[in-house]
Design a protein around this motif. Structure first.
Motif, short mmCIF file in Angstrom:
data_model
loop_
_atom_site.label_atom_id
_atom_site.label_comp_id
_atom_site.label_asym_id
_atom_site.label_seq_id
_atom_site.Cartn_x
_atom_site.Cartn_y
_atom_site.Cartn_z
N ILE B 23 -54.22 -12.72 -16.47
CA ILE B 23 -53.60 -13.73 -15.60
C ILE B 23 -54.27 -15.09 -15.80
CG2 ILE B 23 -53.03 -12.02 -13.81
CD1 ILE B 23 -55.48 -13.32 -12.23
N TRP B 24 -53.53 -16.14 -15.42
CA TRP B 24 -54.15 -17.46 -15.29
C TRP B 24 -54.80 -17.53 -13.92
CZ3 TRP B 24 -55.21 -20.04 -19.32
CH2 TRP B 24 -54.35 -20.06 -20.43
N LEU B 25 -56.04 -17.99 -13.88
CA LEU B 25 -56.81 -18.00 -12.65
C LEU B 25 -57.26 -19.43 -12.35
CD1 LEU B 25 -58.21 -16.05 -10.56
CD2 LEU B 25 -60.24 -16.21 -12.02
N ASP B 26 -56.82 -19.96 -11.21
CA ASP B 26 -57.26 -21.30 -10.80
C ASP B 26 -58.72 -21.23 -10.37
OD1 ASP B 26 -54.80 -22.42 -11.27
OD2 ASP B 26 -54.07 -21.99 -9.24
N LEU B 27 -59.47 -22.27 -10.70
CA LEU B 27 -60.91 -22.27 -10.45
C LEU B 27 -61.28 -23.31 -9.40
CD1 LEU B 27 -61.97 -22.11 -14.18
CD2 LEU B 27 -62.16 -20.25 -12.50
N ASP B 28 -62.11 -22.91 -8.44
CA ASP B 28 -62.59 -23.85 -7.43
C ASP B 28 -63.77 -24.67 -7.93
OD1 ASP B 28 -60.74 -22.94 -5.45
OD2 ASP B 28 -61.97 -21.15 -5.21
N VAL B 29 -64.55 -24.06 -8.82
CA VAL B 29 -65.75 -24.72 -9.35
C VAL B 29 -65.93 -24.31 -10.81
CG1 VAL B 29 -68.27 -24.89 -9.18
CG2 VAL B 29 -66.91 -24.68 -7.10
N ARG B 30 -66.39 -25.25 -11.66
CA ARG B 30 -66.80 -24.89 -13.02
C ARG B 30 -68.03 -25.71 -13.37
NH1 ARG B 30 -61.49 -26.55 -11.25
NH2 ARG B 30 -61.18 -28.67 -11.98
N THR B 31 -68.98 -25.06 -14.00
CA THR B 31 -70.24 -25.72 -14.29
C THR B 31 -70.74 -25.37 -15.69
OG1 THR B 31 -71.73 -23.96 -13.53
CG2 THR B 31 -70.90 -25.46 -11.86
N ALA B 32 -71.62 -26.22 -16.20
CA ALA B 32 -72.31 -25.91 -17.45
C ALA B 32 -73.75 -26.33 -17.28
CB ALA B 32 -71.68 -26.68 -18.61
N ARG B 33 -74.66 -25.62 -17.94
CA ARG B 33 -76.07 -25.99 -17.76
C ARG B 33 -76.65 -26.55 -19.04
NH1 ARG B 33 -79.21 -20.46 -16.69
NH2 ARG B 33 -78.33 -19.18 -18.32
N ASP B 34 -77.96 -26.71 -19.07
CA ASP B 34 -78.54 -27.38 -20.22
C ASP B 34 -78.48 -26.52 -21.48
OD1 ASP B 34 -80.28 -25.99 -18.54
OD2 ASP B 34 -82.05 -27.12 -19.10
N PHE B 35 -78.13 -25.25 -21.35
CA PHE B 35 -77.93 -24.35 -22.46
C PHE B 35 -76.42 -24.10 -22.47
CE2 PHE B 35 -78.38 -20.10 -24.47
CZ PHE B 35 -79.36 -20.37 -25.42
#
Lengths: 174, 415
Positions: B23-35
């Motif tokens: 399914i396509w899933l809407d996201l409330d939050v997305r993050t990326a870190r230093d790696f």
């Protein structure tokens, strides 16, 4: 739109006795000694380079061929090259009993048609047969065999039609 | 009838949500870190000219691995993310803030039923507050930044019921679950935890349990939030927080019952987090060093529990005890609550700034050839934190081991 009905020659990936090969991991498909290669076109030469009996696959494969693989294909690492090496050879689709989770994610993201076909090795299909695959319905037919695989999910079809995941996102933003 | 993951997915998707469906899933939050973060930026810049983000308000960088940057490569990579953030309005939790997933919970950015993804294989730790979290590679996260959604195969759900009482810790309850399920016991599955041994866990204990989902092969492990967790999230978010619960007749693929009554302290022996044994059965294992921290056991409650064991004792001569709080908030509390005094009086203690500790070649807690460490981190795979051997344990067992210079329980130091 790309074609949803594909036609091509199939390769059943088996051992020397013709038995289905399961659990082919990404190191057997594309060994880590070739990971330095960044040009996708170059990667084709090393497809199955570490799978016993299949080292010469890149010479034998033709553009438009279709792979038929066993259970848990692409187990192991998250290596994108294990998908890209087949794209480089012009492989049209990968049909399999089942796939490793990360391999499946990578294949779908790169727009490679991936068809889940549990039981396909008992269908009577043989290497060298020409088959038609209907991606949307999952029907796989040759001159004398009819088989019903799982339909490709609409998400995977969306990405396939766009080209790859990034091209799909391009469309989303109009 | 729907399980928790199915309910969360259905409220974030127009597609039909059934196990096995993609399914396509809407996201409330997305993050990326230093790696991972710098590669996310690289993908976005390579494939698009502008318009990189679906919504900068829901997009964050969280630096938690090398904080502040300990190598030039990390310094360069973090700055790539900061520059991109300035240009696009992406939020940044910089090198002072601590572990990204913990920060999301503390800042009220995820609530029960939220969906979030990031470049961290322990992102499913958000199951501790009943949210769906998932770690992904930089290609998928770049797509999530741009599209505000991702695709996902709906997993089947396992029901795990844990009952009984014991005087050991949440980490020991977690070990008991891992001993039962093993490294592939939850492969590709969602889990839901029930039972009185789960209900009694505070948020820190829930975080410990949820953090080990990945080590059992699981997609996500949900712990239905109780009043304490909901009050915490309401206070932090300033928003209403309602639990997403499974229906009474939800469809579970398996149901497992685990009895932890009278459980004694456990450790995971090298080289696998699921090779669990009672401390009483490992024999006399002399150790060189101890680490307390990581996303698994880096909360204030964990460090306080270690301090209770250490109080009135000293770390054995020749042994070091390294402590890394999960977040800046925890770090400040360790200092202001006076826990720092107990730690410093024990000698041999190094208290670092907040972050991930030794994982992913991080900031503190690596082990050299021949070195033996007792650690509260999540993994003891070969060479993960250096060539030495790592025994995983609770903060209490870790502290007792630091005092005696061998793997020991708190009972062995008279507690």
């Amino acid at each position: 739109m790309k074609p949803e009905i594909l036609e091509g020659r199939i390769w059943l990936i088996t051992d020397g006795e013709g038995k289905r090969l399961d659990d082919i991991d990404t190191d057997m498909i594309f060994h880590n000694r070739w990971l330095y290669i960044t040009d996708v076109k170059e990667m084709g030469k090393y497809a199955f380079g570490n799978t016993e009996g299949w080292e010469d696959f890149p010479e034998k494969a033709k553009e438009g061929d279709i792979l038929v693989v066993g259970r848990n294909f692409g187990a192991g690492s998250s290596r994108q090259q294990a998908v890209d090496c087949f794209r480089a050879l012009g492989i049209q689709a990968v049909v399999g009993e089942s796939f490793g989770a990360i391999y499946k994610r990578n294949a779908i993201n790169s727009g490679m048609p991936l068809v889940e076909a549990p039981g396909i090795f008992e269908s009577g299909l043989k290497s060298g047969d020409t088959v038609k695959i209907n991606l949307r319905t999952g029907e796989i037919t040759s001159r004398n065999v009819g088989f019903k695989a799982r339909p490709m999910p609409s998400v995977s079809l969306d990405i396939y039609h766009a080209g790859d995941l990034f091209a799909y996102a391009e469309k989303l933003k109009g | 009838m729907p399980t928790i993951v199915e309910k969360i997915f259905q409220s974030h998707s127009k597609d039909r949500v059934d196990p096995g469906e993609i399914i396509w899933l809407d996201l409330d939050v997305r993050t990326a870190r230093d790696f991972g973060g710098p590669n996310v930026v690289k993908h976005l810049r390579k494939h698009y000219n502008s318009d990189y983000l679906a919504d900068p308000q829901k997009t964050f960088f969280t630096f938690d691995l090398s904080v502040p940057a300990k190598t030039i490569k990390y310094a360069v990579n973090q700055q790539v993310c900061r520059d991109f953030a300035k240009e696009t309005g992406t939020g940044v939790f910089d090198v002072d803030q601590g572990i990204g997933t913990h920060v999301l919970m503390e800042k009220g950015l995820v609530l029960p039923g939220s969906t979030a993804v990031g470049t961290d294989s322990h992102y499913n730790i958000l199951g501790a507050v009943g949210a769906f979290g998932q770690g992904m590679g930089d290609t998928d996260i770049a797509f999530a930044f741009r599209a505000g959604r991702t695709w996902f195969e709906v997993p089947e759900t396992m029901k795990i019921t844990v009952t009984g009482q014991h005087s050991a810790t949440a980490r020991d309850t977690t070990f008991a679950v891992m001993r039962e399920l093993g490294s592939k016991g939850a492969l590709g599955k969602a889990m839901e935890y029930y039972g009185d041994a789960i209900d009694s866990l505070d948020l820190a204990g829930r975080i410990t349990l949820a953090s080990q989902t990945t080590e059992m092969g699981g997609i996500i492990g949900f712990i239905p939030p109780d009043k304490r967790v909901l009050d915490f999230l309401r206070e932090r978010s300033g928003r209403e927080a309602n639990p997403v619960l499974a229906d009474a007749d939800a469809n579970y693929v398996t149901e497992t019952e685990i009895d932890v009554n009278g459980l004694e302290p456990l450790v995971a022996t090298p080289p696998s987090p699921t090779s669990v044994k009672p401390v009483s059965e490992v024999g006399k294992v002399e150790i060189d060093t101890v680490f307390i921290g990581s996303c698994t056991n880096g909360r204030f409650e964990d460090i306080e529990a270690a301090a209770r064991v250490l109080k009135g004792h000293r770390v054995k001569k020749g042994v070091t005890l390294k402590i890394t709080p999960a977040t800046r908030e925890v770090w400040i509390k360790v200092i202001r609550s006076g826990v720092i005094d107990i730690l410093m009086d024990a000698g041999g203690v190094v208290l670092t700034n907040a972050g991930c500790g030794g994982c992913a070649e991080g900031m503190c807690g690596l082990v050299g050839e021949g070195e033996i460490e007792v650690s509260t981190t999540n993994r003891n795979y070969p060479n993960k934190q250096g060539p030495g051997k790592i025994y995983l344990a609770s903060p209490e067992t870790a502290a007792a081991s630091a005092i005696l210079g061998r793997i020991a329980t708190k009972e062995e130091v008279g507690q």
